[in-house]
Scaffold this motif. Structure first.
Motif, PDB file in Angstrom:
ATOM      1  N   GLY A  31      -8.072 -51.968   2.176  1.00  0.00           N
ATOM      2  CA  GLY A  31      -8.496 -50.583   2.328  1.00  0.00           C
ATOM      3  C   GLY A  31      -8.308 -49.716   1.108  1.00  0.00           C
ATOM      4  O   GLY A  31      -8.863 -48.624   1.024  1.00  0.00           O
ATOM      5  N   SER A  32      -7.545 -50.187   0.132  1.00  0.00           N
ATOM      6  CA  SER A  32      -7.289 -49.412  -1.079  1.00  0.00           C
ATOM      7  C   SER A  32      -7.647 -50.249  -2.289  1.00  0.00           C
ATOM      8  O   SER A  32      -7.304 -51.434  -2.352  1.00  0.00           O
ATOM      9  N   TRP A  33      -8.293 -49.586  -3.264  1.00  0.00           N
ATOM     10  CA  TRP A  33      -8.778 -50.292  -4.446  1.00  0.00           C
ATOM     11  C   TRP A  33      -8.453 -49.499  -5.710  1.00  0.00           C
ATOM     12  O   TRP A  33      -8.480 -48.262  -5.703  1.00  0.00           O
ATOM     13  N   GLY A  34      -8.184 -50.251  -6.781  1.00  0.00           N
ATOM     14  CA  GLY A  34      -8.055 -49.629  -8.080  1.00  0.00           C
ATOM     15  C   GLY A  34      -9.413 -49.449  -8.730  1.00  0.00           C
ATOM     16  O   GLY A  34     -10.443 -49.836  -8.168  1.00  0.00           O
ATOM     17  N   GLN A  35      -9.395 -48.883  -9.923  1.00  0.00           N
ATOM     18  CA  GLN A  35     -10.648 -48.576 -10.616  1.00  0.00           C
ATOM     19  C   GLN A  35     -11.187 -49.770 -11.395  1.00  0.00           C
ATOM     20  O   GLN A  35     -12.335 -49.748 -11.841  1.00  0.00           O
ATOM     21  N   GLY A  36     -10.371 -50.791 -11.561  1.00  0.00           N
ATOM     22  CA  GLY A  36     -10.801 -51.988 -12.264  1.00  0.00           C
ATOM     23  C   GLY A  36     -10.397 -51.995 -13.720  1.00  0.00           C
ATOM     24  O   GLY A  36     -10.243 -50.946 -14.343  1.00  0.00           O
TER      25      GLY A  36
END
Length: 127
Positions: A115-120
């Motif tokens: 459900g949570s992601w970084g910007q890459g």
């Protein structure tokens, strides 16, 4: 949700190593299973590695087994991806992701579980 910030990407020659870091904030980090995904241009985003809440259980994509190692430090709210013997086909944007209370088991988790992601962070491996 937890907020995630990746770092450590860059340009490296084939055979080299990089270590990605993902710092988490906002919620109880130890309640989250963590994953690293990657997406190459024109391709789908795929799971590279995942780690359980305590770090005891890990899983890897077949393409990176024996070369990549996922680990976490719950005291520092950080998950790592150590990448060794890098190949040009490892070139991709790498994303850190968090799955609240996900139990890693017999099935491979999907993007929808996180459900949570970084910007890459971009990893480029030159031949």
């Amino acid at each position: 949700q937890v907020q995630l910030v990746e770092s450590g990407g860059g340009l490296v020659q084939a055979g080299g190593s990089l270590r990605l870091s993902c710092a988490a904030s906002g919620r109880t980090f130890s309640n989250y299973a963590m994953g690293w995904f990657r997406q190459a241009p024109g391709k789908e985003r795929d799971l590279v590695a995942a780690i359980s809440w305590t770090g005891v259980y890990t899983l890897y994509a077949d393409s990176v087994k024996g070369r990549f190692t996922i680990s976490r430090d719950n005291a520092k709210n950080t998950v790592y991806l150590q990448m060794n013997t890098l190949k040009p086909e490892d070139t991709a944007a790498y994303y850190c992701a968090a799955a609240h209370l996900l139990v890693l088991g017999t099935t491979t988790p999907s993007e929808a579980d996180f459900g949570s992601w970084g910007q890459g962070t971009q990893v480029t491996v030159s031949s």
